[in-house]
Design a protein around this motif. Structure first.
Motif, PDB file in Angstrom:
ATOM      1  N   ASN A 163       7.777  -5.832   7.270  1.00 17.44           N
ATOM      2  CA  ASN A 163       6.642  -5.564   6.415  1.00 17.44           C
ATOM      3  C   ASN A 163       7.057  -4.915   5.107  1.00 17.44           C
ATOM      4  O   ASN A 163       8.119  -4.300   4.997  1.00 17.44           O
ATOM      5  N   ASN A 223       9.595  -2.024   4.923  1.00 19.49           N
ATOM      6  CA  ASN A 223       9.476  -1.460   6.279  1.00 19.49           C
ATOM      7  C   ASN A 223       9.212   0.039   6.312  1.00 19.49           C
ATOM      8  O   ASN A 223       9.853   0.773   7.044  1.00 19.49           O
ATOM      9  N   ASN A 241      -0.210  -3.102   2.456  1.00 18.91           N
ATOM     10  CA  ASN A 241       0.788  -3.192   3.509  1.00 18.91           C
ATOM     11  C   ASN A 241       0.857  -4.658   3.915  1.00 18.91           C
ATOM     12  O   ASN A 241      -0.094  -5.192   4.467  1.00 18.91           O
ATOM     13  N   TYR A 299       2.481  -7.869   5.944  1.00 20.58           N
ATOM     14  CA  TYR A 299       3.345  -8.248   7.063  1.00 20.58           C
ATOM     15  C   TYR A 299       3.934  -9.618   6.798  1.00 20.58           C
ATOM     16  O   TYR A 299       3.232 -10.539   6.416  1.00 20.58           O
TER      17      TYR A 299
END
Ligand code: ADP
Ligand code: MG
Length: 670
Positions: free
Chosen positions: A78, A97, A70, A72
């Motif tokens: 993200n 996202n 994941n 960012y």
């Protein structure tokens, strides 16, 4: 419907919030739910090892998740990234996202993913892949996107519940033997397949089957309307005795022309209605200038021979006046009272009751429905101008006069079959034989002046007359390119200094308008500048030239109507289309008009190229809200007509009313 449907809230995982969202989609029960159809599909049925997956095609691959990240970004966004592998190769997956995905994907587990593979930094990648059993490995439905209930939601719901729901609904099924004969899916099978297609072929069949239901509903509705209408008794019973037939023949012989075979055919169809017990409900279609008025006149005369009263209504005063003059002329030898009833020509109740034939405008008639009480025959000329609401009040009456409607816009067969089953249809498919085709030209802008000079000459040499039509009365600030009648009038006075030229439009007082029009009829005016107010019915055979300014602003049906103001006598007539438009589609449409004279062909072309919208608005017909069917799909409409015929003849216990309730649509009655 009397059945109680299983409740949506009893399905698993549907709470009050979801119920609310469903209701916003007009889904109130499980029957509504299964009629919420996918808008499209993605075919993920091609399952392949990673190494053999083709690029840029929809596929499903299965692989073990090697890693999941994941990430960012600096901008508050993200990205989710994963790599999977089967024993043939590696594949990257990227989502944007969707951090919650991490909850459903576990490293070390194997899942199916679907999407289209691309090369991304030289690695095989699927962006935003679908995953999970009900989103991969087959043809996947995509539902219309709505706030909060996305395709995945519907897929998941139907994955476990579709069969249960469909089984629990009391579906209207066509007789099994009929389904078999027509090679149709059952409704149940179609509903299952449309949400969860096994393959492309069954998907097509299911959509076809459910589309058929929609057309069946339209046709059943008009047949039921027809049965309703024909269950009534006509206000007056008419007969044709030998003595009447003799008088009738005398009238026909006294006309200044011989009726065309088409006029005779349609008159016979009409007469057959008029001597029947139920009230006639016939639509006479006939191209501009085909001579519908005479058929109306014959019908009115026949009603008079039966000592009964008839009423002919026309959309405009100009037209009512014109019909009044025609009737007086052609019926001058028969001693009968013909009256004109318009807002500028009122009648007392006594005058009304003493008239054999009354000619009125639509508007005046609609305000004086008492007129109907004594009528044996009502004729509505140019019925498309008589609105849906105005027409529907008729069918509510207890006693009906024989009703004949006339229109110059031939309605394509598919539309008639789908929507006009309540009417008996006649078609005057032939023009009087002395008519020459109207020469039609799309005039380039640099030739306008030549065109004007030529018209000037024609008027001087042949005493012919011309219409110049503009779309609007006054100039509009928004659209300076469109010609207005008022501004053109000023300009044209200078172009034709020697001609008598006049202006009419809807804002000019009725009396002045009538005077101008009478002067035009009597050839005291050479050029009439006008708005489409002259569109319907106006008959001045000596006018042989029409210019239509800003022609792209009109629909084809309307242009054809306008053009029909000329070519009404034996002289060669001309129609000039002017346009400032450079839009290729508009030009193509105008070119079509240049080459074609037949109104039916023109309507069909319009239907093909622009859809039914224009013809519908022309007919003032509400557009039925079809979900799957298209109103111009002739195969579907023919099939539906066959099925209804077969239901009526072979399955008499089958109640057509059921067909109307079945497909979940709302219709505007004709
Ligand atoms: P529409 O069908 O457009 O209403 P009309 O009834 O106004 O057409 O007829 C157009 C013109 O043709 C009128 O001038 C009418 O008198 C004339 N007409 C009608 N029938 C015939 C015929 N059989 N032969 C020659 N002229 C005819
Ligand atoms: Mg007419």
């Amino acid at each position: 419907m009397t059945q109680t449907l299983p409740k949506i809230e009893e399905l698993p995982s549907i709470g009050p919030k979801t119920l609310d969202k469903l209701q916003k989609l007009d889904i109130f029960d499980t029957n509504d739910l299964v009629h919420h159809y996918p808008s499209r599909y993605i075919d993920f049925s091609h399952q392949t090892p990673i190494s053999q997956a083709p690029l840029k095609q929809s596929v499903t691959v299965k692989g073990e998740v090697l890693n999941f990240k994941n990430i960012y970004t600096r901008f508050g966004k993200n990205i989710q990234k994963a790599t999977i592998s089967d024993n043939t190769g590696y594949l990257d997956l990227i989502w944007f996202n969707q951090p919650y995905i991490s909850k459903s994907i576990q490293i070390g587990q194997t899942y199916a993913f679907a999407g289209s593979i691309d090369l991304y930094q030289n690695k095989k990648t699927i962006v935003a892949p679908e995953f999970g059993d009900f989103n991969t490995g087959k043809i996947i439905p995509v539902y219309p996107q709505t706030n909060g209930l996305n395709s995945k939601w519907f897929r998941r719901l139907f994955q476990t519940n579709l069969k249960k729901i469909v089984d629990s609904i009391d579906l209207l099924e066509l007789p099994p033997s009929l389904l078999k004969k027509s090679k149709l899916l059952s409704k149940k099978e179609a509903l299952l397949q449309i949400h969860q297609p096994n393959n492309q072929e069954l998907l097509n069949q299911s959509r076809q089957r459910l589309a058929l239901d929609e057309i069946l509903a339209l046709q059943a509705q008009s047949i039921i309307q027809k049965q309703h209408w024909f269950s009534k008794k006509a206000n007056r019973q008419l007969v044709m005795t030998p003595a009447m037939a003799k008088k009738f023949d005398q009238l026909v012989k006294s006309l200044p022309f011989k009726l065309t075979p088409a006029q005779i055919k349609v008159w016979h169809q009409t007469l057959a209605d008029l001597i029947s017990t139920p009230p006639a409900n016939r639509l006479i279609q006939g191209d501009v200038g085909s001579g519908k008025t005479i058929v109306a006149l014959l019908a009115c005369y026949f009603a008079h021979l039966n000592h009964t009263q008839s009423l002919l209504i026309a959309p405009t005063e100009i037209l009512a006046n014109q019909h009044f003059a025609t009737f007086q002329k052609f019926l001058s030898k028969s001693k009968l009272k013909i009256s004109l009833l318009t807002s500028s020509s009122k009648l007392t109740p006594k005058q009304i009751s003493q008239s054999s034939i009354i000619i009125a405008t639509h508007a005046v008639f609609y305000k004086n429905k008492d007129l109907l009480n004594n009528l044996s025959l009502l004729i509505i000329d140019e019925q498309h101008k008589f609105g849906v609401k105005q027409r529907s009040f008729l069918s509510e009456l207890e006693h009906l006069p024989h009703t004949i409607t006339m229109t110059a816009t031939p309605i394509p067969r598919t539309l008639s079959l789908a929507l006009l089953g309540n009417l008996s249809l006649s078609y005057i498919d032939q023009l009087p034989k002395d008519r020459l085709p109207i020469k039609t030209f799309l005039v380039p802008q640099n030739k306008y002046q030549d065109c004007y000079s030529w018209i000037d000459q024609q008027i001087n040499q042949k005493h012919s007359q011309a219409y110049i039509v503009c779309p609007f009365i006054e100039d509009s600030e928004q659209n300076t390119a469109v010609k207005s009648a008022t501004a053109e009038f000023e300009h044209l006075k200078k172009v034709f200094p020697k001609q008598k030229i006049a202006l009419i439009h809807g804002k000019i007082a009725q009396k002045t308008r009538d005077k101008i029009f009478t002067d035009f009829k009597n050839n005291k005016i050479n050029i009439l500048v006008t708005t489409p107010i002259i569109e319907v019915g106006v008959d001045v055979p000596n006018s042989t030239i029409i210019i239509i300014q800003s022609a792209d602003r009109f629909g084809l049906a309307q242009l054809h109507q306008l053009r029909g103001r000329v070519g009404r006598g034996s002289e060669q007539s001309y129609c000039y289309l002017f346009t400032e438009s450079t839009n290729q589609k508009s030009i193509d449409r105008l070119k079509y008009l240049e080459l074609h004279q037949n109104g039916l062909k023109i309507s069909e072309y319009d239907l093909r190229t622009r859809g039914p919208g224009e013809i519908f608005s022309y007919l003032q017909h509400g557009f039925p809200s079809l979900k799957l069917a298209t109103i111009s799909d002739s195969n579907l409409i023919e099939l539906s007509a066959q099925i209804i015929k077969s239901l009526q003849s072979d399955y008499p216990s089958f109640d057509l009313h059921q067909l109307i309730e079945s497909p979940h649509l709302s219709f505007t009655p004709y």
